[in-house]
Write a protein that holds these residues in place. Structure first.
Motif, PDB file in Angstrom:
ATOM      1  N   LEU A  20     -69.182 -13.619 -84.166  1.00  0.00           N
ATOM      2  CA  LEU A  20     -70.272 -13.271 -83.095  1.00  0.00           C
ATOM      3  C   LEU A  20     -69.964 -12.011 -82.383  1.00  0.00           C
ATOM      4  O   LEU A  20     -70.920 -11.330 -82.069  1.00  0.00           O
ATOM      5  N   GLY A  21     -68.607 -11.754 -82.400  1.00  0.00           N
ATOM      6  CA  GLY A  21     -68.079 -10.476 -81.824  1.00  0.00           C
ATOM      7  C   GLY A  21     -68.468 -10.852 -80.266  1.00  0.00           C
ATOM      8  O   GLY A  21     -68.391  -9.575 -79.536  1.00  0.00           O
ATOM      9  N   ASN A  22     -68.551 -11.811 -79.649  1.00  0.00           N
ATOM     10  CA  ASN A  22     -68.646 -11.918 -78.340  1.00  0.00           C
ATOM     11  C   ASN A  22     -67.826 -12.534 -77.651  1.00  0.00           C
ATOM     12  O   ASN A  22     -67.608 -13.698 -77.468  1.00  0.00           O
ATOM     13  N   PRO A  23     -66.710 -11.669 -77.001  1.00  0.00           N
ATOM     14  CA  PRO A  23     -65.699 -12.324 -76.389  1.00  0.00           C
ATOM     15  C   PRO A  23     -66.244 -13.029 -74.922  1.00  0.00           C
ATOM     16  O   PRO A  23     -67.075 -12.623 -74.568  1.00  0.00           O
ATOM     17  N   VAL A  24     -65.355 -14.141 -74.746  1.00  0.00           N
ATOM     18  CA  VAL A  24     -65.683 -14.880 -73.480  1.00  0.00           C
ATOM     19  C   VAL A  24     -64.746 -14.784 -72.678  1.00  0.00           C
ATOM     20  O   VAL A  24     -63.697 -14.962 -72.828  1.00  0.00           O
ATOM     21  N   PRO A  25     -65.130 -13.973 -71.414  1.00  0.00           N
ATOM     22  CA  PRO A  25     -63.976 -13.614 -70.197  1.00  0.00           C
ATOM     23  C   PRO A  25     -63.723 -15.300 -69.839  1.00  0.00           C
ATOM     24  O   PRO A  25     -64.207 -15.986 -69.291  1.00  0.00           O
ATOM     25  N   LEU A  26     -62.222 -15.099 -69.659  1.00  0.00           N
ATOM     26  CA  LEU A  26     -61.564 -16.224 -68.859  1.00  0.00           C
ATOM     27  C   LEU A  26     -60.905 -15.764 -67.500  1.00  0.00           C
ATOM     28  O   LEU A  26     -60.267 -14.610 -67.609  1.00  0.00           O
ATOM     29  N   LEU A  29     -46.830 -12.582 -66.705  1.00  0.00           N
ATOM     30  CA  LEU A  29     -47.812 -13.246 -67.564  1.00  0.00           C
ATOM     31  C   LEU A  29     -48.219 -12.621 -68.745  1.00  0.00           C
ATOM     32  O   LEU A  29     -48.675 -11.260 -68.648  1.00  0.00           O
ATOM     33  N   GLN A  30     -48.000 -12.853 -70.142  1.00  0.00           N
ATOM     34  CA  GLN A  30     -48.441 -12.173 -71.115  1.00  0.00           C
ATOM     35  C   GLN A  30     -49.426 -12.980 -72.074  1.00  0.00           C
ATOM     36  O   GLN A  30     -48.891 -14.197 -72.419  1.00  0.00           O
ATOM     37  N   LEU A  31     -50.343 -12.555 -72.242  1.00  0.00           N
ATOM     38  CA  LEU A  31     -51.483 -13.166 -73.138  1.00  0.00           C
ATOM     39  C   LEU A  31     -51.546 -12.821 -74.557  1.00  0.00           C
ATOM     40  O   LEU A  31     -51.263 -11.775 -74.941  1.00  0.00           O
TER      41      LEU A  31
END
Length: 55
Positions: free
Chosen positions: A37-43, A53-55
């Motif tokens: 969907l190309g809709n990233p979900v912010p966390l 911290l590395q994601l």
């Protein structure tokens, strides 16, 4: 509450609420569906450690 732990249910709801709001009607909240969907979900990410911290 159907035998569910209220704290665990609150944690799940905190994750699912943005998905159901941002992807209304998608029906599938799998990682693959979100990417399609190309809709990233912010966390919210918080680093309480001393290391980077590395994601």
């Amino acid at each position: 509450m159907n035998g569910q732990d209220p704290a665990r249910r609150a944690a799940i709801d905190r994750i699912m609420d943005p998905l159901t709001t941002n992807m209304a009607g998608a029906g599938d909240y799998s990682f693959e569906a979100i990417r399609q969907l190309g809709n990233p979900v912010p966390l919210l990410v918080q680093n309480d450690g001393k290391e980077q911290l590395q994601l």
